[in-house]
Scaffold this motif. Structure first.
Motif, PDB file in Angstrom:
ATOM      1  N   MET A  78     120.446 -71.983  71.667  1.00 42.95           N
ATOM      2  CA  MET A  78     120.984 -70.318  71.761  1.00 42.95           C
ATOM      3  C   MET A  78     119.930 -69.707  71.185  1.00 42.95           C
ATOM      4  N   ARG A  79     119.500 -69.515  70.330  1.00 46.82           N
ATOM      5  CA  ARG A  79     118.061 -68.855  69.850  1.00 46.82           C
ATOM      6  C   ARG A  79     117.086 -68.207  71.320  1.00 46.82           C
ATOM      7  N   GLU A  80     116.891 -69.457  72.217  1.00 50.51           N
ATOM      8  CA  GLU A  80     116.311 -69.185  73.146  1.00 50.51           C
ATOM      9  C   GLU A  80     116.763 -68.214  74.007  1.00 50.51           C
ATOM     10  N   ARG A  81     118.445 -68.228  74.587  1.00 51.45           N
ATOM     11  CA  ARG A  81     119.027 -68.152  75.306  1.00 51.45           C
ATOM     12  C   ARG A  81     118.390 -66.107  75.118  1.00 51.45           C
ATOM     13  N   ALA A  82     119.396 -66.224  73.882  1.00 54.69           N
ATOM     14  CA  ALA A  82     119.387 -64.359  73.261  1.00 54.69           C
ATOM     15  C   ALA A  82     118.034 -64.138  73.230  1.00 54.69           C
ATOM     16  N   ALA A  83     116.896 -64.714  73.016  1.00 51.07           N
ATOM     17  CA  ALA A  83     115.325 -63.795  72.631  1.00 51.07           C
ATOM     18  C   ALA A  83     115.300 -63.299  74.159  1.00 51.07           C
ATOM     19  N   ALA A  84     115.734 -64.265  75.084  1.00 47.21           N
ATOM     20  CA  ALA A  84     115.383 -64.231  76.235  1.00 47.21           C
ATOM     21  C   ALA A  84     116.082 -63.267  77.095  1.00 47.21           C
ATOM     22  N   LEU A  85     116.784 -62.673  76.595  1.00 49.49           N
ATOM     23  CA  LEU A  85     117.195 -61.733  77.204  1.00 49.49           C
ATOM     24  C   LEU A  85     117.079 -59.512  76.246  1.00 49.49           C
ATOM     25  N   GLY A  86     116.705 -60.350  75.318  1.00 46.76           N
ATOM     26  CA  GLY A  86     116.292 -59.299  74.125  1.00 46.76           C
ATOM     27  C   GLY A  86     117.411 -59.304  72.966  1.00 46.76           C
ATOM     28  N   GLY A  87     118.173 -60.652  72.798  1.00 46.20           N
ATOM     29  CA  GLY A  87     119.074 -60.332  72.301  1.00 46.20           C
ATOM     30  C   GLY A  87     118.886 -61.412  70.684  1.00 46.20           C
ATOM     31  N   THR A  88     119.724 -61.383  69.518  1.00 47.93           N
ATOM     32  CA  THR A  88     119.435 -62.360  68.234  1.00 47.93           C
ATOM     33  C   THR A  88     120.833 -63.195  68.295  1.00 47.93           C
ATOM     34  N   ILE A  89     120.206 -63.643  67.377  1.00 46.88           N
ATOM     35  CA  ILE A  89     121.498 -64.864  66.894  1.00 46.88           C
ATOM     36  C   ILE A  89     121.116 -65.338  65.359  1.00 46.88           C
ATOM     37  N   GLU A  90     122.400 -65.060  65.053  1.00 40.84           N
ATOM     38  CA  GLU A  90     122.905 -65.325  63.197  1.00 40.84           C
ATOM     39  C   GLU A  90     123.561 -66.486  63.368  1.00 40.84           C
ATOM     40  N   ALA A  91     122.939 -67.880  62.675  1.00 42.31           N
ATOM     41  CA  ALA A  91     123.817 -68.593  62.469  1.00 42.31           C
ATOM     42  C   ALA A  91     123.578 -69.382  60.580  1.00 42.31           C
ATOM     43  N   GLY A  92     124.651 -69.232  60.514  1.00 43.04           N
ATOM     44  CA  GLY A  92     124.776 -69.977  58.790  1.00 43.04           C
ATOM     45  C   GLY A  92     125.464 -69.534  58.602  1.00 43.04           C
ATOM     46  N   PRO A  93     126.148 -70.364  56.667  1.00 45.29           N
ATOM     47  CA  PRO A  93     127.470 -70.321  56.054  1.00 45.29           C
ATOM     48  C   PRO A  93     128.317 -69.065  55.626  1.00 45.29           C
ATOM     49  N   ARG A  94     129.578 -69.123  56.086  1.00 41.78           N
ATOM     50  CA  ARG A  94     130.154 -67.264  55.130  1.00 41.78           C
ATOM     51  C   ARG A  94     130.024 -67.999  53.809  1.00 41.78           C
ATOM     52  N   ASP A  95     130.103 -66.904  53.154  1.00 40.45           N
ATOM     53  CA  ASP A  95     130.148 -67.067  51.424  1.00 40.45           C
ATOM     54  C   ASP A  95     131.823 -67.292  51.050  1.00 40.45           C
ATOM     55  N   ASP A  96     132.962 -66.770  51.941  1.00 42.74           N
ATOM     56  CA  ASP A  96     133.698 -67.864  51.882  1.00 42.74           C
ATOM     57  C   ASP A  96     134.171 -69.122  52.370  1.00 42.74           C
ATOM     58  N   GLY A  97     132.785 -69.678  52.939  1.00 48.10           N
ATOM     59  CA  GLY A  97     133.352 -70.786  53.156  1.00 48.10           C
ATOM     60  C   GLY A  97     133.419 -71.365  54.532  1.00 48.10           C
ATOM     61  N   GLY A  98     132.959 -71.797  55.473  1.00 43.89           N
ATOM     62  CA  GLY A  98     133.340 -71.796  56.768  1.00 43.89           C
ATOM     63  C   GLY A  98     131.972 -71.437  57.088  1.00 43.89           C
ATOM     64  N   PHE A  99     131.504 -71.410  58.848  1.00 42.59           N
ATOM     65  CA  PHE A  99     129.985 -71.211  59.204  1.00 42.59           C
ATOM     66  C   PHE A  99     131.239 -70.778  60.526  1.00 42.59           C
ATOM     67  N   VAL A 144     128.525 -67.563  63.378  1.00 47.61           N
ATOM     68  CA  VAL A 144     127.738 -67.619  64.702  1.00 47.61           C
ATOM     69  C   VAL A 144     128.182 -66.230  65.615  1.00 47.61           C
ATOM     70  N   LEU A 145     126.585 -65.338  65.199  1.00 47.29           N
ATOM     71  CA  LEU A 145     126.965 -64.350  65.403  1.00 47.29           C
ATOM     72  C   LEU A 145     125.534 -63.704  66.756  1.00 47.29           C
ATOM     73  N   ALA A 146     125.896 -63.363  68.067  1.00 47.79           N
ATOM     74  CA  ALA A 146     125.190 -62.902  68.434  1.00 47.79           C
ATOM     75  C   ALA A 146     125.148 -61.340  69.106  1.00 47.79           C
ATOM     76  N   VAL A 147     123.895 -61.185  69.220  1.00 46.90           N
ATOM     77  CA  VAL A 147     124.533 -59.755  70.024  1.00 46.90           C
ATOM     78  C   VAL A 147     123.564 -59.828  71.432  1.00 46.90           C
ATOM     79  N   LEU A 148     123.962 -59.026  71.959  1.00 45.47           N
ATOM     80  CA  LEU A 148     122.947 -59.550  73.635  1.00 45.47           C
ATOM     81  C   LEU A 148     122.794 -58.186  73.985  1.00 45.47           C
ATOM     82  N   PRO A 149     121.961 -57.324  74.230  1.00 52.46           N
ATOM     83  CA  PRO A 149     121.966 -56.051  75.008  1.00 52.46           C
ATOM     84  C   PRO A 149     121.650 -56.056  76.272  1.00 52.46           C
ATOM     85  N   LEU A 150     123.229 -54.584  76.809  1.00 55.77           N
ATOM     86  CA  LEU A 150     123.453 -54.950  78.013  1.00 55.77           C
ATOM     87  C   LEU A 150     122.753 -53.970  79.088  1.00 55.77           C
ATOM     88  N   ARG A 151     122.268 -52.764  78.506  1.00 52.44           N
ATOM     89  CA  ARG A 151     121.112 -52.145  79.174  1.00 52.44           C
ATOM     90  C   ARG A 151     120.052 -52.534  79.694  1.00 52.44           C
TER      91      ARG A 151
END
Length: 406
Positions: free
Chosen positions: A371-392, A394-401
């Motif tokens: 997932m990180r490689e796919r996002a990085a190839a487009l100039g985007g980012t991936i954040e993945a990890g446990p939440r403070d209130d429990g659970g997990f 995955v947040l991805a930001v992919l630039p469009l322009r």
């Protein structure tokens, strides 16, 4: 891998034959045609020069022709032994001129020999050969001419030495230019080969990511449904039949996507027969997750815009991998997918309420790395990890322009 020719003038990227023939192969072959042509030119040209300088220089005899043949014959080894050829032609020409024979094409053999030495990187040897020839020329033309044939010879004018010096400088400059161009062509060939290897590595990595995402998702669904079918085979045959039907559909879809990915290996450059998946197939992911016992709630924010193909595929695969990780590694049977489209970026958020059921919360390293490689190839980012209130999450930001401008 065959090297690609770069369009443009040959003096920028090398002559047409430069990249098709290996350097070692060229050196292994003796240049007979060019040497024979050079020998004929030197012998005939020296004969004409002898007639033109009759009475001022010694007549050509057997010894003179032997020297000319030796100088020309040395040129056969100018690719294999450039230092020897440069020194040999200079020494032979020095003896030839010192014996009082006519000035003429014999100096061309020295020029060719020194040119080959400079081009192949033996600059000092070439300059040394030229220095020896020039020193011999000065000695015989201004001092030793009294004791050397012909008896009528006189001291050469310094104007003539200036002309000779100009020709020497021109030959050395041309040789250096050819050497620089040759090194530049070699660097460009190495850079093109490295770029080709890099593109091949990127293509292999892309195919590996596609296969991982397709197989991981489908096999996870199949694994869950196979467990359900085995558990209900005796107590509830109808529900077990439904699990088997889901397994059949998931495996069929996986086989189709695998064939599409592998087809790019067999016929690179051809257009795919089926369109690449995108976020328009998000309902299919939700349905497949439901068949694996996962309830997925989807939400969309922002205006509906057309996504570039690369961004659309990456977004689909990221959501697919995130849901697959929930099925495989989370104890929660509920997940939420948020697709937010803004003017400059596409945001994807996948949440589950956990807790993790294995050592790898959120998935194994390969899935997150993909997932990180796919996002990085487009100039985007991936954040993945446990939440403070429990659970997990995955947040991805992919630039469009940036993707649209490519």
């Amino acid at each position: 891998m065959e090297e690609q020719r770069v369009p443009g003038p040959w003096w920028r990227h090398g002559p047409p034959w430069w990249n098709r023939r290996d350097e070692e192969e060229r050196r292994a072959r003796l240049p007979w045609p060019s040497t024979l042509l050079m020998t004929a030119f030197v012998l005939i040209g020296s004969q004409f020069a002898g007639h033109a300088q009759d009475g001022h220089r010694a007549q050509l005899d057997v010894f003179a022709r032997v020297l000319l043949l030796v100088a020309c014959g040395l040129l056969l080894w100018r690719l294999r032994r450039p230092v020897l050829v440069a020194s040999g032609t200079a020494a032979t020409a020095t003896v030839y001129l010192g014996a009082g024979y006519p000035y003429g094409p014999v100096l061309l053999t020295v020029a060719v020999g020194c040119f080959s030495a400079v081009v192949t990187g033996h600059r000092r040897a070439a300059w040394g050969a030229v220095a020896v020839l020039w020193a011999g020329r000065l000695l015989t033309a201004h001092w030793l001419y009294r004791w050397l044939p012909p008896s009528t010879d006189r001291a050469a004018s310094w104007y003539q030495e200036l002309v000779v010096a100009t020709w020497v400088v021109a030959i050395v400059a041309l040789s250096e230019l050819a050497r620089v161009r040759r090194e530049q062509w070699a660097r460009e060939r190495a850079e093109r080969a490295q770029a080709a290897r890099r593109r091949a590595d990127e293509e292999r990595l892309r195919i590996a990511r596609e296969l991982h995402d397709v197989l991981a998702h489908s096999i996870s669904v199949i694994n869950v449904q196979a467990g359900v079918g085995l558990a209900l085979l005796d107590s509830d045959p109808e529900q077990a039949r439904g699990a088997l039907t889901t397994i059949k559909a998931a495996s069929k879809e996986a086989l189709g996507e695998v064939r599409q990915v592998l087809a790019t290996l067999r016929a690179p450059g051809e257009a795919p027969r089926a369109p690449a998946p995108g976020l328009d197939r998000l309902p299919e992911l939700v349905e497949q997750a439901a068949s694996a016992g996962l309830t997925v709630a989807t939400e969309t924010e922002g205006a509906s815009v057309s996504l570039p193909p690369g961004t659309d595929l990456a977004a689909f695969r990221i959501v697919q991998e995130a849901l697959t990780n929930v099925v495989r590694h989370s104890g929660s049977r509920h997940a939420r997918v948020l697709v937010s489209r803004t003017e400059g970026a596409l945001r994807l958020r996948v949440d589950d309420d956990g807790p993790a059921t294995g050592a790898d919360a959120g998935g194994s390293g390969n899935g997150l790395a993909g997932m990180r490689e796919r996002a990085a190839a487009l100039g985007g980012t991936i954040e993945a990890g446990p939440r403070d209130d429990g659970g997990f999450r995955v947040l991805a930001v992919l630039p469009l322009r940036a993707e649209e401008d490519r």
